[in-house]
Design an enzyme around this catalytic site. Structure first.
Site, PDB file in Angstrom:
ATOM      1  N   GLY A 127      67.286  95.055  33.587  1.00  0.00           N
ATOM      2  CA  GLY A 127      68.559  95.644  33.202  1.00  0.00           C
ATOM      3  C   GLY A 127      69.678  95.539  34.216  1.00  0.00           C
ATOM      4  O   GLY A 127      70.851  95.626  33.857  1.00  0.00           O
TER       5      GLY A 127
ATOM      6  N   ILE B  92      63.864  93.303  29.538  1.00  0.00           N
ATOM      7  CA  ILE B  92      62.663  92.809  28.855  1.00  0.00           C
ATOM      8  C   ILE B  92      61.505  93.786  29.014  1.00  0.00           C
ATOM      9  O   ILE B  92      60.774  94.072  28.056  1.00  0.00           O
ATOM     10  CB  ILE B  92      62.271  91.427  29.411  1.00  0.00           C
ATOM     11  CG1 ILE B  92      63.377  90.412  29.129  1.00  0.00           C
ATOM     12  CG2 ILE B  92      60.949  90.950  28.813  1.00  0.00           C
ATOM     13  CD1 ILE B  92      63.281  89.160  29.971  1.00  0.00           C
TER      14      ILE B  92
ATOM     15  N   TYR C 193      70.773  90.490  28.101  1.00  0.00           N
ATOM     16  CA  TYR C 193      69.516  91.038  28.617  1.00  0.00           C
ATOM     17  C   TYR C 193      69.091  90.302  29.876  1.00  0.00           C
ATOM     18  O   TYR C 193      69.541  89.181  30.162  1.00  0.00           O
ATOM     19  CB  TYR C 193      68.414  90.968  27.554  1.00  0.00           C
ATOM     20  CG  TYR C 193      67.877  89.583  27.273  1.00  0.00           C
ATOM     21  CD1 TYR C 193      66.785  89.086  27.979  1.00  0.00           C
ATOM     22  CD2 TYR C 193      68.454  88.775  26.294  1.00  0.00           C
ATOM     23  CE1 TYR C 193      66.284  87.810  27.713  1.00  0.00           C
ATOM     24  CE2 TYR C 193      67.963  87.508  26.021  1.00  0.00           C
ATOM     25  CZ  TYR C 193      66.876  87.031  26.732  1.00  0.00           C
ATOM     26  OH  TYR C 193      66.384  85.772  26.478  1.00  0.00           O
ATOM     27  N   CYS C 194      68.218  90.954  30.645  1.00  0.00           N
ATOM     28  CA  CYS C 194      67.613  90.354  31.836  1.00  0.00           C
ATOM     29  C   CYS C 194      66.237  90.996  32.006  1.00  0.00           C
ATOM     30  O   CYS C 194      65.711  91.589  31.064  1.00  0.00           O
ATOM     31  CB  CYS C 194      68.495  90.546  33.067  1.00  0.00           C
ATOM     32  SG  CYS C 194      68.841  92.279  33.461  1.00  0.00           S
ATOM     33  N   THR C 195      65.649  90.907  33.175  1.00  0.00           N
ATOM     34  CA  THR C 195      64.281  91.400  33.365  1.00  0.00           C
ATOM     35  C   THR C 195      64.171  92.907  33.212  1.00  0.00           C
ATOM     36  O   THR C 195      63.355  93.411  32.433  1.00  0.00           O
ATOM     37  CB  THR C 195      63.755  90.989  34.752  1.00  0.00           C
ATOM     38  OG1 THR C 195      63.899  89.584  34.909  1.00  0.00           O
ATOM     39  CG2 THR C 195      62.288  91.374  34.899  1.00  0.00           C
TER      40      THR C 195
END
Length: 324
Positions: free
Chosen positions: A203, A228, A199-201
């Site tokens: 995508g 997120i 995951y990241c901020t």
């Protein structure tokens, strides 16, 4: 003559935004797809966005588009229509609406053509960045987080992880995405058959990372849909418990969105509980760091005594020149 770049000074831009009475919404989106002529796409897209008085930072590359923007609430529908008809690949593209719209995110529109959407350091010509499609919705994420056999990997920079992350998520220690990819491969090399969730901020980084992991022989790679931001929006909509704790770091003037009341970081100077990022006011430094209110006052917004002295010397010099 067509205007393809901002020509208004920063002070005037700030005055213009402060004079606005209509609220704005921060939206982010990305899409990996082939753009044959990025410069032509960029100029056409700039004219369309500028006409709608949209601010933000947008990157265009042959591999796609990455955007974080600020839209007047009354023009969100017009923006959707424009976006979905600007290119067949963007039709019905998922939009991530910010979790915090109480502060201004952008003051102007900047749009650049880049070699890559995300600098990755990958040199292999056969790598396919479009090869990632196992998306997990918020309800699936919450279930998988309870399974100790599944690895959750945070693909953001260390200063982002520092202020907030999913419970039990593994940090890949690095300050840039380029550094992170080879480290992730090495750290996880004995887990190629395990289920791994990245995951990241929003995508875009974990999508490229997922494709890179698959390219390197990992078999079961998943990613959080919408990152997120997408997770929190859907979890709140469905009334699900939030498994992301702390603050979500964002790359705009806000520098963060509060997700839960948990403060899991510390002031880099006094070590008291704090998760507020700022940039050192010494412009020769401009270091991004965490600083509490007490230390902001004590160090004049600087990250060190050395930077504080440099700042004070510069201010004194400017005052003396003004008096002369």
């Amino acid at each position: 003559m067509l205007c393809l770049h901002n020509k208004i000074c920063r002070n005037k831009l700030h005055q213009n935004i402060l004079a606005e009475t209509e609220p704005r919404t921060t939206i982010s989106f990305y899409k990996y797809f082939d753009i044959q002529n990025p410069n032509l796409f960029r100029d056409r897209f700039y004219l369309q966005m500028n006409e709608l008085k949209i601010f933000g930072r947008i990157y265009i590359a042959k591999e796609g588009i990455n955007a974080q923007i600020s839209v007047l609430n009354s023009r969100i529908n017009a923006f959707r229509t424009m976006l979905y008809t600007s290119h067949p690949q963007l039709d019905q593209l998922r939009l991530n609406f910010a979790l915090d719209n109480n502060r201004q995110s952008f003051w102007m529109l900047r749009m650049k053509v880049k070699k890559l959407l995300v600098a990755d350091g990958i040199q292999e010509p056969n790598f396919n960045c479009f090869n990632a499609n196992n998306y997990l919705k918020a309800e699936e994420v919450n279930i998988l987080l309870e399974n100790p056999n599944i690895l959750f990997i945070d693909m953001r920079n260390n200063y982002e992880y520092e202020v907030g992350h999913f419970q039990h998520a593994m940090e890949i220690p690095s300050r840039t995405f380029r550094e992170k990819l080879p480290i992730a491969i090495k750290m996880l090399q004995h887990n190629k058959e395990r289920k791994i969730v990245m995951y990241c901020t929003g995508g875009i980084r974990c999508e490229k990372a997922s494709a890179w992991m698959l390219h390197n022989g990992f078999q079961h790679i998943f990613q959080v849909e919408g990152g997120i931001i997408g997770y929190v929006n859907r979890a709140v909509k469905l009334g699900l418990p939030l498994k992301f704790i702390g603050k979500n770091f964002v790359f705009d003037d806000r520098l963060g969105e509060r997700i839960t009341s948990d403060v899991i970081a510390y002031c880099h100077q006094c070590k008291n509980s704090c998760d507020d990022h700022t940039n050192c006011l010494n412009q020769d430094c401009h270091n991004l760091f965490i600083q509490c209110r007490q230390c902001t006052k004590k160090y004049d917004g600087c990250c060190s005594l050395s930077c504080q002295q440099t700042l004070r010397t510069r201010i004194t010099r400017l005052k003396n020149n003004f008096i002369k």
